[in-house]
Design a protein around this motif. Structure first.
Motif, PDB file in Angstrom:
ATOM      1  N   SER B 228       0.829  -1.219   0.000  1.00 35.75           N
ATOM      2  CA  SER B 228       0.000   0.000   0.000  1.00 35.75           C
ATOM      3  C   SER B 228       0.855   1.258   0.000  1.00 35.75           C
ATOM      4  N   ASP B 229       0.473   2.206  -0.840  1.00 36.56           N
ATOM      5  CA  ASP B 229       1.163   3.494  -0.845  1.00 36.56           C
ATOM      6  C   ASP B 229       0.153   4.627  -0.986  1.00 36.56           C
ATOM      7  N   GLY B 230       0.642   5.862  -1.065  1.00 37.66           N
ATOM      8  CA  GLY B 230      -0.231   7.032  -1.093  1.00 37.66           C
ATOM      9  C   GLY B 230      -1.039   7.102  -2.375  1.00 37.66           C
ATOM     10  N   THR B 231      -2.282   7.561  -2.278  1.00 37.75           N
ATOM     11  CA  THR B 231      -3.180   7.615  -3.425  1.00 37.75           C
ATOM     12  C   THR B 231      -3.539   9.068  -3.725  1.00 37.75           C
ATOM     13  N   PRO B 232      -2.849   9.665  -4.715  1.00 37.43           N
ATOM     14  CA  PRO B 232      -3.134  11.073  -5.013  1.00 37.43           C
ATOM     15  C   PRO B 232      -4.493  11.263  -5.691  1.00 37.43           C
ATOM     16  N   LEU B 233      -4.947  12.501  -5.680  1.00 33.99           N
ATOM     17  CA  LEU B 233      -6.201  12.874  -6.337  1.00 33.99           C
ATOM     18  C   LEU B 233      -6.109  12.519  -7.822  1.00 33.99           C
ATOM     19  N   GLY B 234      -7.142  11.844  -8.329  1.00 27.83           N
ATOM     20  CA  GLY B 234      -7.191  11.525  -9.758  1.00 27.83           C
ATOM     21  C   GLY B 234      -6.459  10.261 -10.139  1.00 27.83           C
ATOM     22  N   SER B 235      -5.898   9.530  -9.153  1.00 25.98           N
ATOM     23  CA  SER B 235      -5.190   8.311  -9.535  1.00 25.98           C
ATOM     24  C   SER B 235      -6.196   7.247  -9.975  1.00 25.98           C
ATOM     25  N   ILE B 236      -5.766   6.439 -10.943  1.00 20.40           N
ATOM     26  CA  ILE B 236      -6.625   5.391 -11.510  1.00 20.40           C
ATOM     27  C   ILE B 236      -6.110   4.068 -10.997  1.00 20.40           C
ATOM     28  N   GLN B 237      -6.791   3.513  -9.999  1.00 22.82           N
ATOM     29  CA  GLN B 237      -6.335   2.235  -9.464  1.00 22.82           C
ATOM     30  C   GLN B 237      -7.061   1.105 -10.179  1.00 22.82           C
ATOM     31  N   VAL B 238      -6.355  -0.015 -10.314  1.00 18.69           N
ATOM     32  CA  VAL B 238      -6.919  -1.157 -11.038  1.00 18.69           C
ATOM     33  C   VAL B 238      -6.911  -2.378 -10.118  1.00 18.69           C
ATOM     34  N   PRO B 239      -8.050  -2.705  -9.521  1.00 19.39           N
ATOM     35  CA  PRO B 239      -8.119  -3.885  -8.656  1.00 19.39           C
ATOM     36  C   PRO B 239      -8.205  -5.167  -9.498  1.00 19.39           C
ATOM     37  N   GLY B 240      -8.265  -6.308  -8.831  1.00 16.18           N
ATOM     38  CA  GLY B 240      -8.263  -7.603  -9.498  1.00 16.18           C
ATOM     39  C   GLY B 240      -9.369  -7.785 -10.530  1.00 16.18           C
ATOM     40  N   SER B 241     -10.472  -7.053 -10.387  1.00 11.20           N
ATOM     41  CA  SER B 241     -11.578  -7.153 -11.355  1.00 11.20           C
ATOM     42  C   SER B 241     -11.175  -6.602 -12.718  1.00 11.20           C
ATOM     43  N   GLY B 242     -10.083  -5.826 -12.756  1.00 11.58           N
ATOM     44  CA  GLY B 242      -9.656  -5.212 -14.011  1.00 11.58           C
ATOM     45  C   GLY B 242     -10.465  -3.995 -14.394  1.00 11.58           C
ATOM     46  N   GLN B 243     -11.346  -3.560 -13.495  1.00 14.33           N
ATOM     47  CA  GLN B 243     -12.195  -2.392 -13.752  1.00 14.33           C
ATOM     48  C   GLN B 243     -11.572  -1.169 -13.084  1.00 14.33           C
ATOM     49  N   PRO B 244     -11.145  -0.174 -13.885  1.00 12.15           N
ATOM     50  CA  PRO B 244     -10.456   0.973 -13.292  1.00 12.15           C
ATOM     51  C   PRO B 244     -11.362   1.806 -12.375  1.00 12.15           C
ATOM     52  N   ILE B 245     -10.752   2.338 -11.321  1.00 13.45           N
ATOM     53  CA  ILE B 245     -11.471   3.180 -10.365  1.00 13.45           C
ATOM     54  C   ILE B 245     -10.684   4.478 -10.229  1.00 13.45           C
ATOM     55  N   VAL B 246     -11.338   5.603 -10.511  1.00 15.45           N
ATOM     56  CA  VAL B 246     -10.691   6.909 -10.396  1.00 15.45           C
ATOM     57  C   VAL B 246     -10.977   7.472  -9.011  1.00 15.45           C
ATOM     58  N   LEU B 247      -9.930   7.837  -8.289  1.00 18.88           N
ATOM     59  CA  LEU B 247     -10.096   8.321  -6.917  1.00 18.88           C
ATOM     60  C   LEU B 247     -10.288   9.834  -6.907  1.00 18.88           C
ATOM     61  N   THR B 248     -11.308  10.294  -6.194  1.00 11.92           N
ATOM     62  CA  THR B 248     -11.657  11.722  -6.214  1.00 11.92           C
ATOM     63  C   THR B 248     -11.616  12.343  -4.808  1.00 11.92           C
ATOM     64  N   ALA B 249     -12.432  13.391  -4.606  1.00 13.77           N
ATOM     65  CA  ALA B 249     -12.276  14.290  -3.452  1.00 13.77           C
ATOM     66  C   ALA B 249     -12.214  13.585  -2.087  1.00 13.77           C
ATOM     67  N   GLU B 250     -13.044  12.571  -1.884  1.00 16.26           N
ATOM     68  CA  GLU B 250     -13.101  11.926  -0.563  1.00 16.26           C
ATOM     69  C   GLU B 250     -12.425  10.565  -0.559  1.00 16.26           C
ATOM     70  N   ARG B 251     -11.408  10.420  -1.407  1.00 16.69           N
ATOM     71  CA  ARG B 251     -10.743   9.116  -1.546  1.00 16.69           C
ATOM     72  C   ARG B 251     -10.059   8.697  -0.244  1.00 16.69           C
ATOM     73  N   GLN B 252      -9.780   7.396  -0.162  1.00 13.80           N
ATOM     74  CA  GLN B 252      -8.900   6.924   0.903  1.00 13.80           C
ATOM     75  C   GLN B 252      -7.503   7.454   0.598  1.00 13.80           C
ATOM     76  N   THR B 253      -6.699   7.648   1.664  1.00 20.81           N
ATOM     77  CA  THR B 253      -5.396   8.315   1.470  1.00 20.81           C
ATOM     78  C   THR B 253      -4.287   7.345   1.079  1.00 20.81           C
ATOM     79  N   THR B 254      -4.512   6.042   1.298  1.00 18.54           N
ATOM     80  CA  THR B 254      -3.549   5.026   0.880  1.00 18.54           C
ATOM     81  C   THR B 254      -4.326   3.869   0.266  1.00 18.54           C
ATOM     82  N   GLY B 255      -3.670   3.062  -0.539  1.00 14.49           N
ATOM     83  CA  GLY B 255      -4.374   1.940  -1.148  1.00 14.49           C
ATOM     84  C   GLY B 255      -3.407   0.889  -1.646  1.00 14.49           C
ATOM     85  N   GLY B 256      -3.908  -0.323  -1.825  1.00 14.37           N
ATOM     86  CA  GLY B 256      -3.067  -1.460  -2.164  1.00 14.37           C
ATOM     87  C   GLY B 256      -3.239  -1.987  -3.579  1.00 14.37           C
TER      88      GLY B 256
END
Lengths: 236, 316
Positions: B228-256
């Motif tokens: 897990s590392d820091g998740t900046p505004l607008g980062s596009i994380q890709v979980p195991g489902s392969g479906q991208p998730i764009v992190l916005t204003a109330e995002r979690q601050t870290t992610g794996g």
């Protein structure tokens, strides 16, 4: 070491791809160094296991120049003298919030008292604060207590729950869903938005758990409800 | 003291100011408006300082009353706005008198709307901001969305003319620009080609924390778990489902999850304002190019905010 782009207002300074104490110490030393001797344009930093997210304002500093400054700062980092605080956290093991304590003991083939002795006998390091406000990821869980997360998360875990997820230990800061296993609860409030520093712990702090009985837990909980502070940091 | 009364709640109406800074290390993301420029225009149109608080809503605005004469402005997209039976324009300020009802309908072609009131919404600041962080249940009014029957204090304001934009707002067209990284190397060349050549549909699974995208499955050949590392505004994380998730204003601050890229700051509000079901494409740009775009956009916004025009008060 790699300095990676994280958009147009952040860089990720990645010191390793592993979770270990030495890497995490360097991450926190870099964050402390940037707090003590600020660099123009850096707006905030987020220390995590093995990297530091450095947020910046591109109107003041560009990533290319900032990366050079960060590399220089890393080269002269004083890891040894980075301050860390120590906390003792009272825990009532078992009870309704520690619903997995008995099953965990069964899975490990040891008795409940041995789980408590192992869990409260270790010293933990706050590797990072993240996921939710004030949520503390703790390293240092004795290997025998490493336990996979649940396949189906539970919907409501109370604040103060003491958890185990894989190799990590945690103290939940807010009520919410979680797939970790829980063995007890502390009355200490990890997150309080009314405090000047709302998260109790900082990355780099060390923590020990102290078993308390149910009556003592309730006394401490009442003191917290009355606005008293029951956990104070000890400086080294 | 002037009060704002919520007569009928819109959707996801929350108190927002520019956001809560300096709290990422405590696990608290900034929150603040999903479309900062639209928020800034709403505030400027009613003569408020940029740091004051206004309301944000999703799709449907709701209806409102005030106790004292107040200037109001609605921005974000095109929307039916009425003061009693009188229809008034968006992106322009208007007087709302005690006894009148402001009704803000459903937005067309946009998602996030802003309603500013002269004097600003005066909830007590928490950790340096009045912004509601819904996920953490802090800030704004008890950390929650507004409901019919709620009443909020408004700050005092001086008398001033109503204003409108000198030029209409043009959101850019074309692909949403992204800066590769921090985990761009978790994805191979073929996956990157697919990522840049495919249409992604903005899913209806979206809130102030994140927006999910439907499209081809994006596979990380190095796996979908990172330390897990820091998740900046607008980062596009890709979980195991392969479906991208764009992190916005109330995002979690870290992610794996690995983050393939981060959306350029100038294009993130455009994505946030893209209606669910509409398609987008991505284009990659360098970090330096994205920095240039942001710096230029800020100057343009500042110039537009300083160039608001008084509304002609003579009725034809």
């Amino acid at each position: 070491m790699r300095i990676l782009p994280a958009g147009d207002q952040a860089l990720t300074v990645e010191l390793s791809d592993q979770v270990d104490d030495a890497t995490n110490r360097r991450v926190i030393a870099l964050a402390e160094s940037l707090a003590a001797r600020p660099v123009d344009g850096i707006t905030e930093t987020v220390p995590t296991y093995r990297s530091l997210l450095v947020c910046y304002d591109p109107a003041i500093v560009r990533a290319s120049a900032l990366a050079d400054t960060l590399a220089e700062r890393l080269a002269s980092l004083d890891v040894e003298h980075t301050p860390s605080r120590h906390w003792t956290v009272p825990v009532f093991y078992g009870g309704p919030a520690g619903m997995d304590l008995e099953e965990l003991a069964r899975m490990k083939g040891i008795d409940v008292d041995e789980v408590i002795r192992l869990h409260s006998g270790a010293e933990y390091r706050v590797y990072m604060i993240g996921f939710a406000p004030g949520f503390a990821y703790l390293g240092g869980l004795p290997e025998i207590l490493h336990t996979p997360r649940l396949t189906t998360p539970r919907q409501h875990i109370v604040a103060g729950s003491i958890g185990i997820g894989g190799k990590q230990a945690s103290i939940n800061s807010l009520a919410g869903p979680s797939g970790w296993r829980f063995i007890g609860r502390t009355p200490v409030q990890l997150f309080d938005p009314q405090r000047q520093e709302p998260a109790l712990f900082r990355a780099g702090d060390t923590v020990r758990f102290e078993p308390v009985n149910e009556a003592e837990f309730e006394r401490l909980e009442a003191r917290v409800a009355a606005g008293e502070t029951i956990a104070e940091p000890v400086l080294p | 003291m002037n009060k704002l009364h919520i007569v009928k709640a819109g959707m996801m109406v929350s108190v927002q100011d520019p956001g809560r800074r300096g709290m990422l290390h405590s696990g608290i993301s900034a929150s603040g408006p999903m479309d900062p420029a639209a928020f800034a225009f709403a505030q400027a149109l009613v003569g408020n300082a940029p740091a004051l608080a206004a309301l944000e809503f999703a799709h449907l605005g709701g209806s409102y009353r005030v106790d004292a004469p107040t200037r109001i402005a609605v921005t974000g997209g095109q929307v039916d706005i009425r003061i009693d039976s009188r229809q008034v324009a968006a992106w322009e300020s208007h007087w709302l008198q005690p006894g009148e009802t402001l009704a803000v309908g459903a937005m067309v072609g946009a998602v996030w709307g802003y309603i500013a009131f002269s004097g600003g919404i005066d909830v007590p600041p928490l950790l340096g901001s009045r912004s509601t962080h819904l996920r953490s249940r802090i800030g704004g009014l008890d950390g929650r969305t507004l409901q019919a029957g709620d009443a909020l204090s408004l700050g005092s304001s001086t008398d001033a003319p109503c204003l409108r934009l000198a030029l209409p707002i043009h959101r850019g067209r074309g692909p949403i620009r992204v800066v590769p990284g921090p985990q761009d190397d978790y994805f191979d060349g073929a996956t990157w080609d697919m990522f840049l050549r495919s249409d992604f549909r903005v899913s209806s699974k979206r809130d102030r924390m994140a927006t999910m995208l439907d499209g081809p499955v994006i596979r990380a050949f190095r796996g979908h778990d990172i330390v897990s590392d820091g998740t900046p505004l607008g980062s596009i994380q890709v979980p195991g489902s392969g479906q991208p998730i764009v992190l916005t204003a109330e995002r979690q601050t870290t992610g794996g999850y690995p983050k393939i890229a981060t959306i350029a700051s100038v294009d993130l509000p455009r994505l946030a304002q893209t209606p669910s079901g509409a398609s987008i494409r991505f284009a990659r740009i360098s970090q330096a190019a994205a920095e240039d775009l942001l710096v230029a956009e800020r100057l343009r916004l500042k110039a537009s905010l300083e160039n608001l025009q008084p509304v002609d008060t003579v009725t034809p």
